[in-house]
Design a protein around this motif. Structure first.
Motif, PDB file in Angstrom:
ATOM      1  N   GLU A   1      40.295  32.513   3.987  1.00 50.22           N
ATOM      2  CA  GLU A   1      40.892  32.341   2.663  1.00 50.22           C
ATOM      3  C   GLU A   1      40.997  30.855   2.343  1.00 50.22           C
ATOM      4  N   SER A   2      41.584  30.536   1.205  1.00 49.63           N
ATOM      5  CA  SER A   2      41.624  29.132   0.763  1.00 49.63           C
ATOM      6  C   SER A   2      42.453  28.247   1.676  1.00 49.63           C
ATOM      7  N   ASP A   3      43.553  28.777   2.218  1.00 46.02           N
ATOM      8  CA  ASP A   3      44.423  27.927   3.044  1.00 46.02           C
ATOM      9  C   ASP A   3      44.730  28.514   4.417  1.00 46.02           C
ATOM     10  N   HIS A   4      44.110  29.632   4.765  1.00 46.91           N
ATOM     11  CA  HIS A   4      44.382  30.232   6.071  1.00 46.91           C
ATOM     12  C   HIS A   4      43.238  31.150   6.481  1.00 46.91           C
ATOM     13  N   VAL A   5      43.279  31.560   7.754  1.00 43.69           N
ATOM     14  CA  VAL A   5      42.309  32.508   8.303  1.00 43.69           C
ATOM     15  C   VAL A   5      43.045  33.818   8.579  1.00 43.69           C
ATOM     16  N   CYS A   6      42.561  34.904   8.053  1.00 40.62           N
ATOM     17  CA  CYS A   6      43.123  36.221   8.370  1.00 40.62           C
ATOM     18  C   CYS A   6      42.433  36.748   9.635  1.00 40.62           C
ATOM     19  N   MET A   7      43.224  37.081  10.635  1.00 42.21           N
ATOM     20  CA  MET A   7      42.673  37.524  11.910  1.00 42.21           C
ATOM     21  C   MET A   7      43.327  38.816  12.373  1.00 42.21           C
ATOM     22  N   VAL A   8      42.515  39.670  12.977  1.00 37.32           N
ATOM     23  CA  VAL A   8      43.019  40.764  13.816  1.00 37.32           C
ATOM     24  C   VAL A   8      42.475  40.468  15.206  1.00 37.32           C
ATOM     25  N   CYS A   9      43.361  40.286  16.150  1.00 35.26           N
ATOM     26  CA  CYS A   9      42.918  39.813  17.462  1.00 35.26           C
ATOM     27  C   CYS A   9      43.791  40.388  18.564  1.00 35.26           C
ATOM     28  N   ARG A  10      43.248  40.321  19.772  1.00 32.63           N
ATOM     29  CA  ARG A  10      44.016  40.628  20.983  1.00 32.63           C
ATOM     30  C   ARG A  10      44.215  39.322  21.741  1.00 32.63           C
ATOM     31  N   VAL A  11      45.453  39.034  22.095  1.00 34.86           N
ATOM     32  CA  VAL A  11      45.734  37.768  22.771  1.00 34.86           C
ATOM     33  C   VAL A  11      46.717  38.002  23.920  1.00 34.86           C
TER      34      VAL A  11
ATOM     35  N   ILE B   1      46.596  32.581  10.019  1.00 36.67           N
ATOM     36  CA  ILE B   1      46.753  31.283  10.673  1.00 36.67           C
ATOM     37  C   ILE B   1      46.362  30.169   9.706  1.00 36.67           C
ATOM     38  N   PRO B   2      47.286  29.255   9.380  1.00 37.83           N
ATOM     39  CA  PRO B   2      46.927  28.134   8.503  1.00 37.83           C
ATOM     40  C   PRO B   2      45.853  27.258   9.147  1.00 37.83           C
ATOM     41  N   TYR B   3      45.050  26.625   8.321  1.00 34.53           N
ATOM     42  CA  TYR B   3      43.991  25.764   8.854  1.00 34.53           C
ATOM     43  C   TYR B   3      44.565  24.585   9.637  1.00 34.53           C
ATOM     44  N   GLY B   4      45.794  24.229   9.349  1.00 39.68           N
ATOM     45  CA  GLY B   4      46.410  23.124  10.075  1.00 39.68           C
ATOM     46  C   GLY B   4      46.716  23.449  11.532  1.00 39.68           C
ATOM     47  N   GLU B   5      46.708  24.745  11.887  1.00 36.60           N
ATOM     48  CA  GLU B   5      46.979  25.169  13.268  1.00 36.60           C
ATOM     49  C   GLU B   5      45.658  25.283  14.046  1.00 36.60           C
ATOM     50  N   GLY B   6      44.906  24.208  14.055  1.00 35.26           N
ATOM     51  CA  GLY B   6      43.591  24.230  14.706  1.00 35.26           C
ATOM     52  C   GLY B   6      43.653  24.526  16.191  1.00 35.26           C
ATOM     53  N   ALA B   7      44.657  23.928  16.906  1.00 37.88           N
ATOM     54  CA  ALA B   7      44.775  24.134  18.354  1.00 37.88           C
ATOM     55  C   ALA B   7      45.064  25.597  18.666  1.00 37.88           C
ATOM     56  N   LEU B   8      45.876  26.241  17.817  1.00 38.67           N
ATOM     57  CA  LEU B   8      46.200  27.646  18.042  1.00 38.67           C
ATOM     58  C   LEU B   8      44.958  28.521  17.832  1.00 38.67           C
ATOM     59  N   MET B   9      44.165  28.211  16.825  1.00 36.13           N
ATOM     60  CA  MET B   9      42.954  28.999  16.591  1.00 36.13           C
ATOM     61  C   MET B   9      41.964  28.838  17.744  1.00 36.13           C
ATOM     62  N   VAL B  10      41.893  27.616  18.302  1.00 33.21           N
ATOM     63  CA  VAL B  10      41.019  27.394  19.460  1.00 33.21           C
ATOM     64  C   VAL B  10      41.492  28.226  20.647  1.00 33.21           C
ATOM     65  N   ALA B  11      42.814  28.263  20.878  1.00 31.74           N
ATOM     66  CA  ALA B  11      43.363  29.054  21.987  1.00 31.74           C
ATOM     67  C   ALA B  11      43.076  30.542  21.799  1.00 31.74           C
ATOM     68  N   ILE B  12      43.184  31.030  20.562  1.00 29.00           N
ATOM     69  CA  ILE B  12      42.896  32.440  20.302  1.00 29.00           C
ATOM     70  C   ILE B  12      41.433  32.743  20.600  1.00 29.00           C
ATOM     71  N   ARG B  13      40.546  31.854  20.187  1.00 31.57           N
ATOM     72  CA  ARG B  13      39.111  32.083  20.396  1.00 31.57           C
ATOM     73  C   ARG B  13      38.746  32.011  21.881  1.00 31.57           C
ATOM     74  N   GLN B  14      39.394  31.115  22.600  1.00 34.93           N
ATOM     75  CA  GLN B  14      39.046  30.930  24.013  1.00 34.93           C
ATOM     76  C   GLN B  14      39.653  32.003  24.904  1.00 34.93           C
ATOM     77  N   GLN B  15      40.880  32.402  24.606  1.00 36.04           N
ATOM     78  CA  GLN B  15      41.584  33.281  25.536  1.00 36.04           C
ATOM     79  C   GLN B  15      41.865  34.667  24.982  1.00 36.04           C
ATOM     80  N   GLY B  16      41.548  34.901  23.724  1.00 32.81           N
ATOM     81  CA  GLY B  16      41.757  36.204  23.140  1.00 32.81           C
ATOM     82  C   GLY B  16      40.443  36.834  22.701  1.00 32.81           C
ATOM     83  N   THR B  17      40.536  37.956  22.052  1.00 27.91           N
ATOM     84  CA  THR B  17      39.370  38.644  21.509  1.00 27.91           C
ATOM     85  C   THR B  17      39.604  38.863  20.017  1.00 27.91           C
ATOM     86  N   ILE B  18      38.724  38.309  19.202  1.00 27.90           N
ATOM     87  CA  ILE B  18      38.850  38.436  17.752  1.00 27.90           C
ATOM     88  C   ILE B  18      38.123  39.710  17.315  1.00 27.90           C
TER      89      ILE B  18
END
Length: 448
Positions: free
Chosen positions: A405-415, A382-399
């Motif tokens: 990384e320098s320009d993105h977050v590597c995630m394994v998650c359930r959503v 997930i690029p850092y520019g997708e802040g709203a999407l990362m918030v949704a993953i954290r609130q409604q999914g399980t990381i």
């Protein structure tokens, strides 16, 4: 010096006689049903002074019980100075009227439905709750609205002046019309409330929260469980129908996923159909939930019958096909060996104590797994520019794991599926392959 006497304004408890009929086809033994009726009477503020039972193949059309039992009942009422007789089953208007005449004034005759309606009237707090109770009470009263103007009807039979207006009949019709108009008005108000509730429910759905509804027999400990899980202070008392109005609280699962938990009105055997109809907008919280927690008082010897009663009401509100998990509360009241025996008998259920907290952590973990059953397992960047999407993953999914990384977050998650659609453009090719293999091995959602 003037003398005066203080008059107590404290309400004097009514003295009640309970009457039960064993027709051999009841789901509950008569004595156990009367035990519950006594608890209902106590909740309504009455003192039970006697219990009577009769075994019949079928109730009498005229007085529900046999004529000999009516005489016995009248004797009990007179000797014990009783104020009210409470029948454990529903009485028809004519049966109630005949019994009132047989026992004489001022003895009141009420049935189980009237008693439950009275308790609901005492405990309704919100505007919606009061409207629902008023509607059920008026629907119960309407066919019983008779005899209040018979003195005017008798005047008609004398003839002469005034006899041509039919005051008795017209006044009764006026009262019936007023009640019908009030019923129509209440239905309109409740329809507006139901539309607002539907909008709120849609809003909660739009907020992506996984929704849990607590359902169960009255006094099973639903409110106590809600308090234990969420840290709220919802009223929780050792009384039947202590809370009527639905209460929704937000809760964060292990792993950070946000969900909502709704406490609903308790069920009971022989729950009046009018109440089920009146409370349909409230009970829609159960029907629309993603998961129902059926809370059972494990210490009650009638727990299996109570589960059957709960299942019948869930069918009445068309929630029988919803995902459900049976959870047994109050294990602190049982011997540990009995709890272990029940665990072996019900391997898919959970056992806990809302009072002591024992077993709550296991329940939290199970809820988290149930919430994740329909989620998609994804590996993404997930690029850092997708802040709203990362918030949704954290609130409604399980990381499950993440690295920065320098320009993105590597995630394994359930959503949830609707978030998965947003995440899919950022899913890695390797992640897609892993996801597909793992999803093929996972079980589908189940009921227990």
């Amino acid at each position: 010096m003037s003398r005066f006497q203080l008059i107590s304004t404290e309400r004097v408890a009514e003295r009640a006689v309970l009457m039960g009929v064993d027709t051999r086809d009841g789901l509950w033994p008569t004595e156990r049903s009367l035990d519950e009726l006594e608890r209902l009477a106590d909740t309504a503020g009455a003192v039970v002074v006697a219990r009577l039972t009769q075994r019949l193949d079928r109730p009498s059309p005229k007085t529900y019980i046999g004529s000999g039992k009516v005489e016995e009942l009248r004797g009990f009422v007179q000797r014990l100075d009783a104020d009210v007789v409470i029948f454990d089953d529903d009485l028809s208007p004519s049966q109630q009227s005949n019994l009132e005449r047989a026992l004489g004034e001022p003895i009141k005759i009420i049935d189980r439905t009237a008693l439950i309606l009275d308790i609901f009237g005492l405990h309704a707090r919100t505007r919606e709750g009061r409207l629902q109770v008023q509607l059920a009470q008026l629907q119960y009263l309407l066919p019983r609205l008779r005899g209040m103007w018979t003195h005017l009807a008798k005047e008609q039979t004398r003839g002469g002046i005034g006899s041509r207006f039919g005051q008795g009949e017209s006044q009764l019709e006026v009262d019936r019309r007023m009640i019908r108009n009030r019923i129509a008005s209440l239905r309109k108000e409740l329809a507006m409330v139901e539309r607002r509730r539907a909008v709120q429910s849609k809003s909660r759905t739009g907020s992506l929260a996984f929704r849990i509804a607590l359902a169960g027999y009255t006094n099973a400990g639903k409110s106590s469980l809600l308090n234990r899980l969420t840290g709220s202070d919802v009223l929780a008392q050792d009384k039947l129908f202590a809370t009527l109005d639905p209460t929704t609280r937000s809760y964060e699962l292990p792993g950070g996923r946000a969900i909502t938990i709704t406490d609903t009105v308790g069920f009971i055997q022989k729950l009046p159909h009018g109440l089920v109809e009146a409370f349909k907008s409230t009970l829609s919280e159960v029907r629309d939930a993603d998961l129902i927690l059926k809370v059972v008082d494990v210490s009650d010897e009638d727990r299996d019958r109570q589960i059957e009663s709960v299942d019948r009401v869930l069918c009445d509100v068309h929630a029988e096909s919803q995902r459900a998990l049976t959870v047994y509360n109050k294990i602190d009241l049982l011997d540990p060996s009995e709890v272990e025996r029940l665990k072996r008998r019900h391997p898919d259920a959970l056992f806990f104590s809302a009072r002591t907290g024992e077993g709550i952590e296991e329940l939290r973990q199970r809820i988290a797994r149930e919430a994740a059953l329909t989620d998609e397992l994804m590996s993404c960047e997930i690029p850092y520019g997708e802040g709203a999407l990362m918030v949704a993953i954290r609130q409604q999914g399980t990381i499950l794991s993440e690295s920065f990384e320098s320009d993105h977050v590597c995630m394994v998650c359930r959503v949830p599926a609707h978030i998965a659609a947003l995440v899919r453009p950022f899913q890695t090719e390797q992640g897609r392959a892993v996801t597909e293999r793992q999803q093929q091995r996972e079980p589908s959602p189940h009921r227990s």
